[in-house]
Design a protein around this motif. Structure first.
Motif, PDB file in Angstrom:
ATOM      1  N   GLN A 179       0.826  -1.203   0.000  1.00 40.09           N
ATOM      2  CA  GLN A 179       0.000   0.000   0.000  1.00 40.09           C
ATOM      3  C   GLN A 179       0.862   1.255   0.000  1.00 40.09           C
ATOM      4  OE1 GLN A 179      -2.680  -0.375   3.303  1.00 40.09           O
ATOM      5  NE2 GLN A 179      -3.933  -1.929   2.297  1.00 40.09           N
ATOM      6  N   SER A 180       1.981   1.218   0.723  1.00 39.34           N
ATOM      7  CA  SER A 180       2.888   2.367   0.733  1.00 39.34           C
ATOM      8  C   SER A 180       3.485   2.596  -0.646  1.00 39.34           C
ATOM      9  CB  SER A 180       4.009   2.134   1.759  1.00 39.34           C
ATOM     10  OG  SER A 180       3.491   2.042   3.068  1.00 39.34           O
ATOM     11  N   LEU A 181       3.836   1.514  -1.318  1.00 44.36           N
ATOM     12  CA  LEU A 181       4.389   1.647  -2.663  1.00 44.36           C
ATOM     13  C   LEU A 181       3.360   2.264  -3.610  1.00 44.36           C
ATOM     14  CD1 LEU A 181       6.481  -0.977  -4.584  1.00 44.36           C
ATOM     15  CD2 LEU A 181       4.605   0.182  -5.704  1.00 44.36           C
ATOM     16  N   LEU A 182       2.098   1.805  -3.515  1.00 44.70           N
ATOM     17  CA  LEU A 182       1.057   2.300  -4.418  1.00 44.70           C
ATOM     18  C   LEU A 182       0.701   3.758  -4.154  1.00 44.70           C
ATOM     19  CD1 LEU A 182      -1.252  -0.842  -4.469  1.00 44.70           C
ATOM     20  CD2 LEU A 182       0.236  -0.043  -6.296  1.00 44.70           C
ATOM     21  N   ARG A 183       1.076   4.267  -2.988  1.00 44.56           N
ATOM     22  CA  ARG A 183       0.841   5.689  -2.675  1.00 44.56           C
ATOM     23  C   ARG A 183       2.086   6.539  -2.919  1.00 44.56           C
ATOM     24  NH1 ARG A 183      -1.192   3.501   2.466  1.00 44.56           N
ATOM     25  NH2 ARG A 183      -3.458   3.386   2.444  1.00 44.56           N
ATOM     26  N   SER A 184       3.189   5.910  -3.276  1.00 42.98           N
ATOM     27  CA  SER A 184       4.480   6.597  -3.334  1.00 42.98           C
ATOM     28  C   SER A 184       4.629   7.471  -4.568  1.00 42.98           C
ATOM     29  CB  SER A 184       5.613   5.571  -3.316  1.00 42.98           C
ATOM     30  OG  SER A 184       5.606   4.807  -4.511  1.00 42.98           O
ATOM     31  N   ASP A 185       5.576   8.409  -4.516  1.00 48.26           N
ATOM     32  CA  ASP A 185       5.914   9.231  -5.674  1.00 48.26           C
ATOM     33  C   ASP A 185       6.466   8.367  -6.799  1.00 48.26           C
ATOM     34  OD1 ASP A 185       5.152  11.446  -4.234  1.00 48.26           O
ATOM     35  OD2 ASP A 185       7.194  11.993  -3.643  1.00 48.26           O
ATOM     36  N   TYR A 186       7.178   7.302  -6.432  1.00 44.05           N
ATOM     37  CA  TYR A 186       7.736   6.394  -7.434  1.00 44.05           C
ATOM     38  C   TYR A 186       6.628   5.801  -8.286  1.00 44.05           C
ATOM     39  CZ  TYR A 186       9.621   1.983  -9.240  1.00 44.05           C
ATOM     40  OH  TYR A 186       9.963   0.924 -10.042  1.00 44.05           O
ATOM     41  N   TRP A 187       5.567   5.335  -7.624  1.00 40.19           N
ATOM     42  CA  TRP A 187       4.456   4.752  -8.364  1.00 40.19           C
ATOM     43  C   TRP A 187       3.710   5.814  -9.173  1.00 40.19           C
ATOM     44  CZ3 TRP A 187       2.666  -0.021  -9.515  1.00 40.19           C
ATOM     45  CH2 TRP A 187       1.361  -0.121 -10.014  1.00 40.19           C
ATOM     46  N   ARG A 188       3.483   6.952  -8.587  1.00 40.60           N
ATOM     47  CA  ARG A 188       2.670   7.988  -9.227  1.00 40.60           C
ATOM     48  C   ARG A 188       3.417   8.704 -10.348  1.00 40.60           C
ATOM     49  NH1 ARG A 188       1.854  10.696  -5.066  1.00 40.60           N
ATOM     50  NH2 ARG A 188       3.432  12.308  -5.390  1.00 40.60           N
ATOM     51  N   ASP A 189       4.694   9.009 -10.125  1.00 41.07           N
ATOM     52  CA  ASP A 189       5.392   9.901 -11.052  1.00 41.07           C
ATOM     53  C   ASP A 189       6.477   9.237 -11.904  1.00 41.07           C
ATOM     54  OD1 ASP A 189       3.871  11.962  -9.955  1.00 41.07           O
ATOM     55  OD2 ASP A 189       5.375  12.386  -8.413  1.00 41.07           O
ATOM     56  N   ARG A 226       1.578  -4.305 -13.633  1.00 41.07           N
ATOM     57  CA  ARG A 226       1.979  -4.710 -12.286  1.00 41.07           C
ATOM     58  C   ARG A 226       0.847  -4.671 -11.274  1.00 41.07           C
ATOM     59  NH1 ARG A 226       8.009  -2.098 -11.138  1.00 41.07           N
ATOM     60  NH2 ARG A 226       9.042  -3.036 -12.963  1.00 41.07           N
ATOM     61  N   ARG A 227      -0.114  -3.790 -11.467  1.00 41.28           N
ATOM     62  CA  ARG A 227      -1.134  -3.593 -10.449  1.00 41.28           C
ATOM     63  C   ARG A 227      -1.905  -4.871 -10.092  1.00 41.28           C
ATOM     64  NH1 ARG A 227      -3.947   0.303  -7.612  1.00 41.28           N
ATOM     65  NH2 ARG A 227      -5.031  -0.954  -6.069  1.00 41.28           N
ATOM     66  N   PRO A 228      -2.360  -5.669 -11.069  1.00 40.37           N
ATOM     67  CA  PRO A 228      -3.064  -6.898 -10.702  1.00 40.37           C
ATOM     68  C   PRO A 228      -2.197  -7.846  -9.873  1.00 40.37           C
ATOM     69  CG  PRO A 228      -3.452  -6.361 -13.004  1.00 40.37           C
ATOM     70  CD  PRO A 228      -2.375  -5.457 -12.527  1.00 40.37           C
ATOM     71  N   GLU A 229      -0.881  -7.850 -10.137  1.00 38.13           N
ATOM     72  CA  GLU A 229       0.010  -8.717  -9.375  1.00 38.13           C
ATOM     73  C   GLU A 229       0.157  -8.224  -7.939  1.00 38.13           C
ATOM     74  OE1 GLU A 229       1.282 -11.547 -10.127  1.00 38.13           O
ATOM     75  OE2 GLU A 229       0.619 -11.609 -12.201  1.00 38.13           O
ATOM     76  N   TYR A 230       0.221  -6.908  -7.750  1.00 35.38           N
ATOM     77  CA  TYR A 230       0.282  -6.373  -6.391  1.00 35.38           C
ATOM     78  C   TYR A 230      -0.990  -6.718  -5.620  1.00 35.38           C
ATOM     79  CZ  TYR A 230       4.433  -3.574  -7.451  1.00 35.38           C
ATOM     80  OH  TYR A 230       5.699  -3.162  -7.791  1.00 35.38           O
ATOM     81  N   ASP A 231      -2.134  -6.583  -6.286  1.00 42.14           N
ATOM     82  CA  ASP A 231      -3.400  -6.919  -5.634  1.00 42.14           C
ATOM     83  C   ASP A 231      -3.440  -8.392  -5.238  1.00 42.14           C
ATOM     84  OD1 ASP A 231      -4.250  -4.344  -5.938  1.00 42.14           O
ATOM     85  OD2 ASP A 231      -5.517  -4.716  -7.668  1.00 42.14           O
ATOM     86  N   ALA A 288      -3.177 -12.609  -1.069  1.00 39.94           N
ATOM     87  CA  ALA A 288      -2.663 -13.926  -0.689  1.00 39.94           C
ATOM     88  C   ALA A 288      -1.720 -13.874   0.511  1.00 39.94           C
ATOM     89  CB  ALA A 288      -1.955 -14.567  -1.877  1.00 39.94           C
ATOM     90  N   TYR A 289      -0.895 -12.828   0.622  1.00 45.41           N
ATOM     91  CA  TYR A 289       0.151 -12.812   1.636  1.00 45.41           C
ATOM     92  C   TYR A 289       0.197 -11.521   2.447  1.00 45.41           C
ATOM     93  CZ  TYR A 289       1.650 -16.210  -1.878  1.00 45.41           C
ATOM     94  OH  TYR A 289       1.685 -17.234  -2.785  1.00 45.41           O
ATOM     95  N   GLY A 290      -0.839 -10.702   2.321  1.00 45.36           N
ATOM     96  CA  GLY A 290      -0.794  -9.360   2.897  1.00 45.36           C
ATOM     97  C   GLY A 290      -0.498  -9.277   4.372  1.00 45.36           C
ATOM     98  N   GLN A 291      -0.979 -10.241   5.166  1.00 46.47           N
ATOM     99  CA  GLN A 291      -0.819 -10.157   6.619  1.00 46.47           C
ATOM    100  C   GLN A 291       0.557 -10.619   7.091  1.00 46.47           C
ATOM    101  OE1 GLN A 291      -3.301  -8.771   8.524  1.00 46.47           O
ATOM    102  NE2 GLN A 291      -4.203  -8.370   6.519  1.00 46.47           N
ATOM    103  N   ALA A 292       1.344 -11.223   6.215  1.00 47.90           N
ATOM    104  CA  ALA A 292       2.648 -11.746   6.619  1.00 47.90           C
ATOM    105  C   ALA A 292       3.633 -10.626   6.916  1.00 47.90           C
ATOM    106  CB  ALA A 292       3.199 -12.647   5.518  1.00 47.90           C
ATOM    107  N   ASP A 293       4.517 -10.860   7.877  1.00 51.03           N
ATOM    108  CA  ASP A 293       5.540  -9.886   8.259  1.00 51.03           C
ATOM    109  C   ASP A 293       6.640  -9.863   7.200  1.00 51.03           C
ATOM    110  OD1 ASP A 293       7.753  -8.517   9.462  1.00 51.03           O
ATOM    111  OD2 ASP A 293       6.868  -8.908  11.421  1.00 51.03           O
ATOM    112  N   LEU A 294       7.027  -8.679   6.772  1.00 54.98           N
ATOM    113  CA  LEU A 294       8.070  -8.549   5.766  1.00 54.98           C
ATOM    114  C   LEU A 294       9.362  -9.241   6.179  1.00 54.98           C
ATOM    115  CD1 LEU A 294       7.686  -4.789   4.779  1.00 54.98           C
ATOM    116  CD2 LEU A 294       7.455  -6.720   3.215  1.00 54.98           C
ATOM    117  N   ARG A 295       9.685  -9.169   7.471  1.00 54.07           N
ATOM    118  CA  ARG A 295      10.959  -9.696   7.944  1.00 54.07           C
ATOM    119  C   ARG A 295      10.999 -11.218   7.965  1.00 54.07           C
ATOM    120  NH1 ARG A 295      14.031  -5.582   9.865  1.00 54.07           N
ATOM    121  NH2 ARG A 295      12.939  -3.603  10.177  1.00 54.07           N
ATOM    122  N   THR A 296       9.839 -11.840   7.837  1.00 50.88           N
ATOM    123  CA  THR A 296       9.813 -13.304   7.811  1.00 50.88           C
ATOM    124  C   THR A 296       9.823 -13.848   6.387  1.00 50.88           C
ATOM    125  OG1 THR A 296       7.384 -13.440   7.799  1.00 50.88           O
ATOM    126  CG2 THR A 296       8.470 -13.288   9.947  1.00 50.88           C
TER     127      THR A 296
END
Length: 375
Positions: A80-90, A100-105, A110-118
């Motif tokens: 969600q942070s990436l999709l709101r970022s300047d990188y994504w927008r600009d 890419r958007r359908p793949e992010y969704d 599928a894995y949204g609740q998982a901790d990034l560090r794991t």
């Protein structure tokens, strides 16, 4: 009797049945409050209306579950942070975002609740398992993009997606170029006042990608006689001639340009874009690509696509003696190496032809060689 339709709706769970026999359904993702759905079949307008209302209450304007719990440091939080970022927008081009958007969704769901560090490389490999080589590499590219962003934004020690190797794929020329026989066969089968013929003439002349061709219309015609458009994939502008006399190259293929103008003049109705459906709506990229390939098959042409027309126009420009910059200006190629590749292929063919006229220009492809290329 109302026709039943196949319906796939997310976040529905069942708990028994209504007295009517309809399933008692609730709408809500895991961890969110569930909303009871009405006593109606899932394809009934009343049910679909209630479902849409419930979905809108838990999703953001961009269609992902922005209002659902997204634990800090989770995959969903990073996406969600990436999709709101300047990188994504600009920074990213619209074509890249659309792919890419359908793949992010899908990753979010599928894995949204998982901790990034794991997240480890083996988890990503498991997600890629079973995909065909090109599809696997495309999804891996999305994982790498997401985790590159997450590594920097969340100060992760490393990007686990980088440890996953791409699948080696066989190198091919991609979409087959149309032959002159294909062109003549298509033109013979489809009359000038037909939608397939207009689409064909437009792409064949401009060399535009199908994703750009569906957006072309009178608004793209400049006062000085060019059909100017910004390419969705690269962001670079293309300037194919649209009027006689604006380019010597156009004059060499004046019959093709004349046929394009005839097809435009004979279209049954006027719209903002040249390529439209029978109802006057603009065509989508995927639908237009499949539609034109089908019309080619109807004309007895197998294995040829809209992109093959782009290749054919590039070949014709090279054969007409166009310079590298002229090809890039017309077709919109950004890479010098791509034009050089076409030039080399044509120079090999010319060497085999061996006429006096061809031998006089046997060094034609040299002007396309890149500066860092060894002799």
């Amino acid at each position: 009797m109302r026709r039943r339709i196949s319906t796939k709706l997310k976040y529905l769970s069942q708990s028994g049945h209504f007295p009517s026999g309809n399933p008692r359904l609730y709408m809500g993702p895991k961890g969110a409050k569930r909303v009871p759905m009405p006593d109606a079949p899932v394809d009934h307008p009343m049910f679909l209306s209630a479902y849409a209302k419930a979905l809108a209450s838990i999703t953001g304007a961009d269609g992902i579950d922005l209002r659902l719990p997204a634990p800090k440091g989770s995959i969903k939080d990073a996406a969600q942070s990436l999709l709101r970022s300047d990188y994504w927008r600009d920074v990213l081009r619209e074509g890249t975002k659309a792919r890419r958007r359908p793949e992010y969704d899908r990753i979010i769901e599928a894995y949204g609740q998982a901790d990034l560090r794991t997240l480890k490389p083996e988890h990503i490999r498991a997600d890629l398992k079973g995909l065909k080589p090109h599809a696997r590499n495309n999804r891996l590219k999305v994982w790498r993009s997401l985790m590159k962003f997450a590594t920097e934004a969340y100060s992760l020690p490393s990007n686990p997606a980088l440890a996953v190797a791409k699948t080696q794929t066989k190198k091919t020329d991609g979409h087959a170029s149309w032959t002159q026989a294909d062109v003549e066969k298509f033109r013979k089968h489809w009359p000038l006042d037909s939608a397939p013929r207009l689409a064909f003439e437009l792409i064949y002349w401009t060399g535009a990608r199908i994703s750009d061709a569906i957006k072309l219309g009178p608004v793209n015609v400049s006062r000085d006689g060019f059909l100017i458009f910004c390419q969705g994939k690269t962001g670079a502008e293309a300037y194919p001639p649209f009027d006689m006399g604006v380019s010597p190259l156009a004059d060499q293929y004046s019959s093709d340009l004349h046929l394009l103008h005839q097809a435009i003049q004979r279209r049954p109705s006027r719209h903002l874009t040249y390529m439209t459906t029978a109802q006057g709506s603009s065509r989508s990229v995927k639908a237009a690509s499949q539609w034109l390939a089908e019309k080619a098959r109807d004309a007895g042409i197998e294995g040829k696509t809209a992109h093959g027309l782009r290749k054919r126009r590039t070949e014709l420009l090279i054969e007409a003696g166009a310079t590298r910059d002229q090809v890039k200006g017309w077709i919109g190629h950004e890479s010098d190496s791509m034009v050089s590749l076409y030039a080399k292929k044509f120079d090999r063919k010319r060497a085999l032809i061996g006429t006096d006229r061809e031998r006089q220009s046997s060094k034609f492809s040299e002007k396309f060689q890149q500066k860092d290329e060894k002799p």
